[in-house]
Design a protein around this motif. Structure first.
Motif, mmCIF file in Angstrom:
data_model
loop_
_atom_site.group_PDB
_atom_site.id
_atom_site.type_symbol
_atom_site.label_atom_id
_atom_site.label_comp_id
_atom_site.label_asym_id
_atom_site.label_seq_id
_atom_site.Cartn_x
_atom_site.Cartn_y
_atom_site.Cartn_z
ATOM 1 N N GLY A 132 -2.720 12.757 9.989
ATOM 2 C CA GLY A 132 -4.220 12.699 9.666
ATOM 3 C C GLY A 132 -4.534 12.438 7.997
ATOM 4 N N LEU A 133 -3.703 12.922 7.290
ATOM 5 C CA LEU A 133 -3.922 12.609 5.933
ATOM 6 C C LEU A 133 -3.812 11.192 5.713
ATOM 7 N N HIS A 134 -2.909 10.512 6.247
ATOM 8 C CA HIS A 134 -2.487 9.135 6.226
ATOM 9 C C HIS A 134 -3.954 8.330 6.446
ATOM 10 N N CYS A 135 -4.406 8.655 7.754
ATOM 11 C CA CYS A 135 -5.809 7.932 8.037
ATOM 12 C C CYS A 135 -6.736 8.143 7.133
ATOM 13 N N TRP A 136 -6.960 9.510 6.360
ATOM 14 C CA TRP A 136 -7.748 9.942 5.599
ATOM 15 C C TRP A 136 -7.838 8.726 4.329
ATOM 16 N N ILE A 137 -6.490 8.736 3.861
ATOM 17 C CA ILE A 137 -6.109 8.042 2.732
ATOM 18 C C ILE A 137 -6.200 6.241 3.028
ATOM 19 N N ILE A 189 -2.543 -0.629 4.718
ATOM 20 C CA ILE A 189 -1.484 -1.068 5.508
ATOM 21 C C ILE A 189 -2.056 -2.083 6.367
ATOM 22 N N PHE A 190 -3.103 -1.648 7.397
ATOM 23 C CA PHE A 190 -3.866 -2.529 8.177
ATOM 24 C C PHE A 190 -5.183 -1.536 8.238
ATOM 25 N N PRO A 191 -6.235 -2.517 8.632
ATOM 26 C CA PRO A 191 -7.435 -1.950 8.566
ATOM 27 C C PRO A 191 -7.856 -0.605 9.545
ATOM 28 N N MET A 192 -8.330 0.395 9.260
ATOM 29 C CA MET A 192 -8.351 1.440 10.097
ATOM 30 C C MET A 192 -9.190 1.030 11.170
ATOM 31 N N ALA A 193 -10.241 0.151 10.834
ATOM 32 C CA ALA A 193 -11.208 -0.489 12.197
ATOM 33 C C ALA A 193 -10.435 -0.710 13.245
ATOM 34 N N LEU A 194 -9.167 -1.218 13.141
ATOM 35 C CA LEU A 194 -8.362 -1.417 14.101
ATOM 36 C C LEU A 194 -8.459 -0.251 15.064
ATOM 37 N N TYR A 195 -8.314 0.967 15.015
ATOM 38 C CA TYR A 195 -8.262 1.956 15.627
ATOM 39 C C TYR A 195 -9.622 2.183 16.734
ATOM 40 N N ARG A 196 -10.542 1.419 16.090
ATOM 41 C CA ARG A 196 -11.883 1.496 16.874
ATOM 42 C C ARG A 196 -12.007 0.356 17.902
ATOM 43 N N ARG A 197 -11.137 -0.601 17.968
ATOM 44 C CA ARG A 197 -11.000 -1.593 18.839
ATOM 45 C C ARG A 197 -10.415 -1.192 20.032
ATOM 46 N N ASP A 207 0.890 -1.206 -0.054
ATOM 47 C CA ASP A 207 -0.073 -0.075 0.151
ATOM 48 C C ASP A 207 0.837 1.368 0.044
ATOM 49 N N TRP A 208 1.419 1.680 -1.243
ATOM 50 C CA TRP A 208 2.391 2.755 -1.175
ATOM 51 C C TRP A 208 1.766 4.151 -0.743
ATOM 52 N N PRO A 209 0.719 4.429 -0.990
ATOM 53 C CA PRO A 209 0.252 5.838 -0.454
ATOM 54 C C PRO A 209 0.162 5.684 0.988
ATOM 55 N N GLY A 210 -0.494 4.683 1.502
ATOM 56 C CA GLY A 210 -0.297 4.645 3.267
ATOM 57 C C GLY A 210 0.989 4.464 3.932
ATOM 58 N N LEU A 211 1.955 3.721 3.179
ATOM 59 C CA LEU A 211 3.342 3.535 3.741
ATOM 60 C C LEU A 211 4.216 5.107 3.437
ATOM 61 N N LEU A 212 3.869 5.621 2.338
ATOM 62 C CA LEU A 212 4.799 6.867 2.011
ATOM 63 C C LEU A 212 4.231 7.746 3.084
ATOM 64 N N SER A 213 2.923 8.142 3.147
ATOM 65 C CA SER A 213 2.181 9.070 3.980
ATOM 66 C C SER A 213 2.823 8.900 5.357
ATOM 67 N N ILE A 214 2.718 7.899 6.060
ATOM 68 C CA ILE A 214 3.108 7.627 7.518
ATOM 69 C C ILE A 214 4.470 7.732 7.659
ATOM 70 N N ALA A 215 5.327 7.083 6.545
ATOM 71 C CA ALA A 215 6.907 7.573 6.827
ATOM 72 C C ALA A 215 7.092 9.022 6.772
ATOM 73 N N GLY A 216 6.282 9.668 5.864
ATOM 74 C CA GLY A 216 6.774 11.193 6.028
ATOM 75 C C GLY A 216 6.347 11.706 7.160
ATOM 76 N N ALA A 217 5.055 11.328 7.776
ATOM 77 C CA ALA A 217 4.576 12.050 8.870
ATOM 78 C C ALA A 217 5.453 11.733 10.126
ATOM 79 N N MET A 218 6.089 10.291 10.278
ATOM 80 C CA MET A 218 6.961 10.018 11.302
ATOM 81 C C MET A 218 8.257 10.808 11.125
ATOM 82 N N VAL A 219 8.832 10.992 10.025
ATOM 83 C CA VAL A 219 10.141 11.824 9.788
ATOM 84 C C VAL A 219 9.930 13.105 10.066
#
Length: 507
Positions: free
Chosen positions: A237-242, A250-258, A195-207
């Motif tokens: 936040g953009l990563h979560c929206w993507i 990368i992994f289901p966003m539904a996990l955050y609701r668990r 999932d390149w959009p997800g991987l790149l967006s969270i990588a940029g966010a952390m850096v």
């Protein structure tokens, strides 16, 4: 299919592998002073040399977790160890700063991958009902390997910085032949797609976030800190929206609701924040205020690290699914808060023995929090997402550690500076009450370089040390309250998560 028994030697081996993620940056930072002198690194280059491995790890850790699932963990393990050998090999042989930075970046990618793969592989070498015990042993060998090798690395750094940088590659080389002997084949899931959009967006966010907080010493509201840190949070936040709009995230966003997954995330931030503050600020206090040598500081922190390592065993033994997880995390968080509050009694002349008990409390609290917290990441991972979910544990830890590192440094300076003028006014000599002296003292407090106070009278330096200790005591109180608040939120989320599990079982 018959469940394989826990492989008794594989779990300690995975712990030793995971310790590389702590050993490599610690030894490298110890050797950095001499490396900077030899390679003429200064200013921005020196700052980048200290942080580049962490930034590289933050940018790639989820990708390495995915590759472990996609290509097979044992194969990616071998590749990560080879990359560590190559990266630190480039750094230790570097004739100039550029190659040193390249090598340290490659090493950061490698050790991040080794840590993530190690945690994810525990599920392949231990039965589900023995996961708690396996995690306890894993953490024990992770911290024990770190303690032993960091002390050895410090000794080597005194002799040669290039020799010190060879320690982590040597360990990786020694571990390579044991991979096929101790770890079972772990099947690759070739159906997975990156999932390149997800991987790149969270990588940029952390850096962005980590590079921002690395400049917190200039002030939490300084542009160098605030702009990249806020940009990182916005990009997350953009990563979560993507990810919410992706069919294969990368992994289901539904996990955050668990509740249990959210509890693991919040708990990870709390425990890593506490660890960063105690490890960094006790080191600064002993070096800057009480003039301990680097070796003395390493030995002084042994009660913290050994109680963390040894406490992991009973925590793993006691871990059971359900309510026991809540009880262990609650006990660990209470010990963390109590230890931090105990540190608030610290004074400039506090004897070493007075800090042993709070270190034992914090170390034990870390053990009883991190073992169930790690188990939650493993247990909450949906099929096909084990690598990225366990990698997110590292991302969470980096966020909490960076937050503790940055916030505590800024708070020590703020609390100390607030009382500085009052302390200076109490001195007899009018010469030391000038604005020039006060400005120089504030600059020394802000940089954390209390030993570099040329031209200041002895009584001013004594006041400055008292001020620094006072600022540190105030910081520990605030951090204790923050860790307590995050811990309470984590426990509440855990209760919600267990309720969700019961409702799913009844449905």
């Amino acid at each position: 299919m018959r469940v394989q028994p826990t492989r008794s030697l594989a779990v300690p081996f995975l712990g030793v592998l995971a310790s590389l993620q702590l050993i490599d940056p610690t030894v490298a930072n110890t050797a950095l002073v001499k490396a900077a002198q030899a390679l003429e690194m200064q200013g921005t280059t020196l700052s980048l040399a200290a942080s580049i491995s962490t930034l590289a790890q933050a940018a790639t850790v989820l990708l390495l977790g995915f590759l472990g699932d996609r290509l097979g963990r044992r194969r990616v393990f071998a590749a990560a160890l080879l990359l560590l050998i190559a990266g630190d090999g480039i750094a230790l042989a570097a004739p100039e700063a550029g190659l040193f930075l390249l090598g340290r970046a490659l090493a950061g990618i490698a050790v991040g991958g080794v840590l993530v793969l190690s945690l994810a592989a525990l599920g392949a070498v231990s039965r589900p009902d023995q996961l708690g015990r396996a995690l306890g042993v894993w953490h024990l060998f992770t911290i024990a390997g770190f303690v032993g090798c960091s002390l050895l690395g410090g000794f080597l750094a005194d002799t040669s910085w290039r020799l010190a940088l060879g320690l982590a590659p040597l360990l990786a080389l020694l571990c390579m032949p044991w991979l096929p002997l101790l770890l079972p084949p772990m099947a690759a899931d070739t159906r997975l797609r990156p999932d390149w959009p997800g991987l790149l967006s969270i990588a940029g966010a952390m850096v962005l976030f980590l590079s921002g907080v690395s400049h917190a010493v200039k002030g939490l509201t300084s542009p160098q800190c605030l702009v990249p840190a806020l940009a990182g949070l916005l990009l997350f936040g953009l990563h979560c929206w993507i990810e919410c709009n992706r069919q294969q995230p990368i992994f289901p966003m539904a996990l955050y609701r668990r509740g249990c997954f959210a509890a693991a995330v919040v708990g990870g931030i709390a425990l890593n924040l506490a660890w960063a503050v105690v490890q960094l600020q006790t080191s600064n206090f002993w070096q800057l205020v009480q003039h301990f040598s680097t070796t003395q500081v390493a030995l002084a922190q042994l009660p913290l690290l050994l109680s963390f390592a040894v406490g992991s065993l009973p925590a793993g033994q006691l871990l059971q699914p359900g309510r026991r997880t809540t009880q262990l995390m609650a006990g660990g968080l209470m010990a963390l808060v109590l230890g931090l509050l105990w540190f608030a009694a610290l004074r400039a002349d506090s004897p070493y023995g007075s800090l042993v008990v709070p270190m034992l409390l914090v170390g034990s609290g870390l053990a009883f929090t991190i073992v169930p917290q790690s188990a939650l990441f493993v247990l909450e991972a949906p099929p096909g997402f084990l690598g990225p979910v366990t990698a997110f544990r590292t991302t969470t830890g980096q966020f909490g550690f960076a937050l503790g590192f940055a916030a505590s440094s800024a708070m020590v300076r703020g609390f100390g500076s607030a009382s500085l003028r009052e302390h200076l006014q109490g001195l007899d000599s009018p010469d030391v009450r000038s604005s020039a002296v006060e400005a120089k003292v504030r600059a020394a407090l802000g940089s954390g370089m209390l030993s570099h106070t040329n031209g200041l009278p002895t009584n001013v330096i004594a006041v400055m040390r008292e001020t620094y200790a006072s600022g540190l005591a105030g910081t520990m109180v605030v951090v204790a309250l923050l860790v307590g608040l995050l811990g309470a939120i984590s426990l509440l989320l855990l209760v919600i998560g267990h309720k969700q599990q019961r409702e799913q079982e009844m449905a």
